[in-house]
Design an enzyme around this catalytic site. Structure first.
Site, PDB file in Angstrom:
ATOM      1  N   ASP A 189      39.080  12.558  68.220  1.00 26.31           N
ATOM      2  CA  ASP A 189      38.999  11.114  68.014  1.00 26.31           C
ATOM      3  C   ASP A 189      37.535  10.706  68.042  1.00 26.31           C
ATOM      4  O   ASP A 189      36.833  10.964  69.023  1.00 26.31           O
ATOM      5  CB  ASP A 189      39.787  10.372  69.105  1.00 26.31           C
ATOM      6  CG  ASP A 189      39.706   8.859  68.936  1.00 26.31           C
ATOM      7  OD1 ASP A 189      40.234   8.363  67.928  1.00 26.31           O
ATOM      8  OD2 ASP A 189      39.106   8.196  69.799  1.00 26.31           O
ATOM      9  N   GLU A 273      40.634  12.095  61.993  1.00 26.84           N
ATOM     10  CA  GLU A 273      41.182  10.895  61.373  1.00 26.84           C
ATOM     11  C   GLU A 273      40.404  10.572  60.108  1.00 26.84           C
ATOM     12  O   GLU A 273      39.177  10.711  60.075  1.00 26.84           O
ATOM     13  CB  GLU A 273      41.107   9.714  62.349  1.00 26.84           C
ATOM     14  CG  GLU A 273      41.834   8.475  61.881  1.00 26.84           C
ATOM     15  CD  GLU A 273      41.829   7.372  62.931  1.00 26.84           C
ATOM     16  OE1 GLU A 273      42.501   6.357  62.716  1.00 26.84           O
ATOM     17  OE2 GLU A 273      41.144   7.550  63.963  1.00 26.84           O
ATOM     18  N   CYS A 326      52.108   6.170  72.550  1.00 28.82           N
ATOM     19  CA  CYS A 326      52.149   6.971  73.778  1.00 28.82           C
ATOM     20  C   CYS A 326      52.392   8.429  73.414  1.00 28.82           C
ATOM     21  O   CYS A 326      53.379   8.754  72.751  1.00 28.82           O
ATOM     22  CB  CYS A 326      53.251   6.460  74.712  1.00 28.82           C
ATOM     23  SG  CYS A 326      53.466   7.476  76.207  1.00 28.82           S
ATOM     24  N   CYS A 329      56.036   9.624  75.439  1.00 26.74           N
ATOM     25  CA  CYS A 329      57.389   9.218  75.033  1.00 26.74           C
ATOM     26  C   CYS A 329      57.451   8.699  73.609  1.00 26.74           C
ATOM     27  O   CYS A 329      58.540   8.495  73.068  1.00 26.74           O
ATOM     28  CB  CYS A 329      57.922   8.157  75.993  1.00 26.74           C
ATOM     29  SG  CYS A 329      57.013   6.579  75.891  1.00 26.74           S
ATOM     30  N   CYS A 345      51.834   3.204  79.966  1.00 25.13           N
ATOM     31  CA  CYS A 345      53.029   3.038  79.138  1.00 25.13           C
ATOM     32  C   CYS A 345      54.219   2.646  80.015  1.00 25.13           C
ATOM     33  O   CYS A 345      54.202   2.828  81.247  1.00 25.13           O
ATOM     34  CB  CYS A 345      53.315   4.326  78.374  1.00 25.13           C
ATOM     35  SG  CYS A 345      54.776   4.246  77.316  1.00 25.13           S
ATOM     36  N   CYS A 347      56.838   4.178  80.209  1.00 26.84           N
ATOM     37  CA  CYS A 347      57.428   5.388  80.783  1.00 26.84           C
ATOM     38  C   CYS A 347      56.718   5.824  82.054  1.00 26.84           C
ATOM     39  O   CYS A 347      57.148   6.786  82.706  1.00 26.84           O
ATOM     40  CB  CYS A 347      57.418   6.518  79.763  1.00 26.84           C
ATOM     41  SG  CYS A 347      55.752   7.115  79.342  1.00 26.84           S
ATOM     42  N   ASP A 354      41.013   7.209  74.390  1.00 30.15           N
ATOM     43  CA  ASP A 354      40.487   8.168  73.430  1.00 30.15           C
ATOM     44  C   ASP A 354      41.192   9.513  73.510  1.00 30.15           C
ATOM     45  O   ASP A 354      41.487  10.130  72.484  1.00 30.15           O
ATOM     46  CB  ASP A 354      38.982   8.345  73.656  1.00 30.15           C
ATOM     47  CG  ASP A 354      38.211   7.049  73.438  1.00 30.15           C
ATOM     48  OD1 ASP A 354      38.675   6.220  72.639  1.00 30.15           O
ATOM     49  OD2 ASP A 354      37.163   6.870  74.078  1.00 30.15           O
TER      50      ASP A 354
END
Length: 397
Positions: A189, A273, A326, A329, A345, A347, A354
């Protein structure tokens, strides 16, 4: 598996006054021939809807040399002039193939100063390089050896904005061979606070090379702005500004080479990316930092080194919500402002923004590769869709 890789070895050299004058004349003649050929081809198409090819422009060059007005073209080597016509032909080929825009005229002040010599226009013996129309060899600083037993096929001489002279020798490099296969894969990233964040949790600090010289650069730019246009003092001031820019670019390039080489050696698959840097730099607040990070140059280095050494680079679609997803999950958050660096999150997992993005990029790249869809959009076709552009549905906790 035998591979033949053409590799350019670039060296700095220090010409004598006579050599510098000869090369400067060559640069000017190359620019003149290129512009005249481009004008002739454009005029032929506008007036007669006729496409003029390389052979026709080569015949034009012969005619131009016989005129009194352009007789000075005979004073330099003919090979760089012919190469300029070949480069123009390549530019039109890319244009008609919709891979580039229409060729533009070369500017005396802004365009790159360079001339290309083929084997008939230079002599390379015992480590001495002599160009056509020159009596002595160039004083090249051989900072690294050429591949043993290999002779250059083309030589390109150039001068940068800082006044430095360089020679680039194109050779076959038998030392470039595919590395032994590894099972490692990493997601990357790109960022500004941290230049790169890997899915392994490693963060590579952004050196911010431009910031180190920002004060000195601003000082010299203010001095340049006060000089009268066209004066000798303005030329001197412009050279000082160019030298600072060159120093920044050299440091940036050196850092990126070290990082990309390490990543290629340690990993078999690298997932990144597909960033649209051209659009991102339109943000006035972040344009300077984004340009200094040089994400496009980083990707280019990764891609050609991966091709050299048998690695794979996967570019995930730019619309993939790597930061908002996330990695545990699969829950997708509605929004993720830039000032949010860590988040929890539903979860229960707490994510570093990052690292989580790098994990998601790695998973997306590997998953789509397995299912056979294309996750590496071609730069020439920005509208091409990939499987990773489909946003995952939000899951209930």
């Amino acid at each position: 598996m035998t591979t033949h890789v053409k590799r350019a070895f670039k060296y700095r050299f220090y010409p004598t006054d006579a050599q510098a004058a000869e090369l400067s004349r060559t640069f000017g003649c190359v620019r003149k021939v290129y512009n005249m050929a481009l004008a002739a081809r454009t005029q032929a198409w506008v007036t007669r809807q006729e496409r003029v090819n390389y052979n026709a422009t080569s015949a034009m060059l012969t005619t131009w040399k016989k005129t009194e007005e352009l007789a000075y073209l005979n004073e330099v080597s003919s090979v760089p002039l012919q190469q300029a016509l070949r480069h123009l032909q390549a530019a039109f080929t890319h244009f008609f193939g919709k891979r580039a825009k229409y060729p533009r005229f070369k500017s005396r002040k802004k365009s790159r100063k360079s001339a290309e010599y083929t084997t008939s226009a230079f002599r390379f013996r015992d480590g001495a390089l002599t160009l056509a129309k020159m009596t002595g060899p160039l004083a090249v600083v051989w900072s690294r050896p050429l591949p043993e037993g290999m002779a250059p096929s083309t030589v390109t001489v150039s001068q940068d904005a800082a006044g430095r002279w360089f020679v680039s020798l194109l050779c076959d490099d038998p030392g470039i061979k595919p590395l032994s296969a590894k099972g490692n894969a990493v997601g990357i990233d790109a960022g500004l606070d941290q230049l790169l964040t890997l899915s392994t949790g490693e963060k590579i600090t952004n050196p911010r090379h431009e910031r180190r010289d920002r004060a000195a650069l601003a000082k010299e730019q203010r001095r340049l702005a006060k000089k009268e246009k066209g004066s000798a003092n303005r030329a001197k001031a412009r050279l000082k500004v160019a030298k600072i820019h060159a120093r920044i670019a050299d440091r940036r390039r050196d850092t990126l080479h070290k990082i990309t080489t390490r990543l290629i050696r340690e990993n078999q698959t690298i997932v990144i990316e597909d960033l649209t840097v051209r659009n991102m730099v339109k943000n006035r607040k972040l344009a300077r930092a984004i340009s200094d990070a040089a994400w496009s140059e980083f990707r280019s280095m990764l891609e050609y080194k991966a091709q050299w050494y048998g690695r794979e680079v996967i570019a995930v679609d730019r619309w993939f919500p790597s930061s908002r997803l996330c990695s545990g999950c699969g829950t997708l958050r509605e929004a993720m402002p830039l000032n949010v660096r860590t988040w929890t999150c539903d979860c229960g997992m707490t994510h570093d923004r990052d690292v989580n993005a790098a994990d998601n990029l790695l998973a997306a790249g590997l998953a789509v590769t397995v299912c056979g869809a294309g996750v590496r959009p071609q730069r020439s076709t920005p509208d091409r869709q990939s499987a990773t552009k489909q946003k995952p549905s939000r899951r209930e906790p």
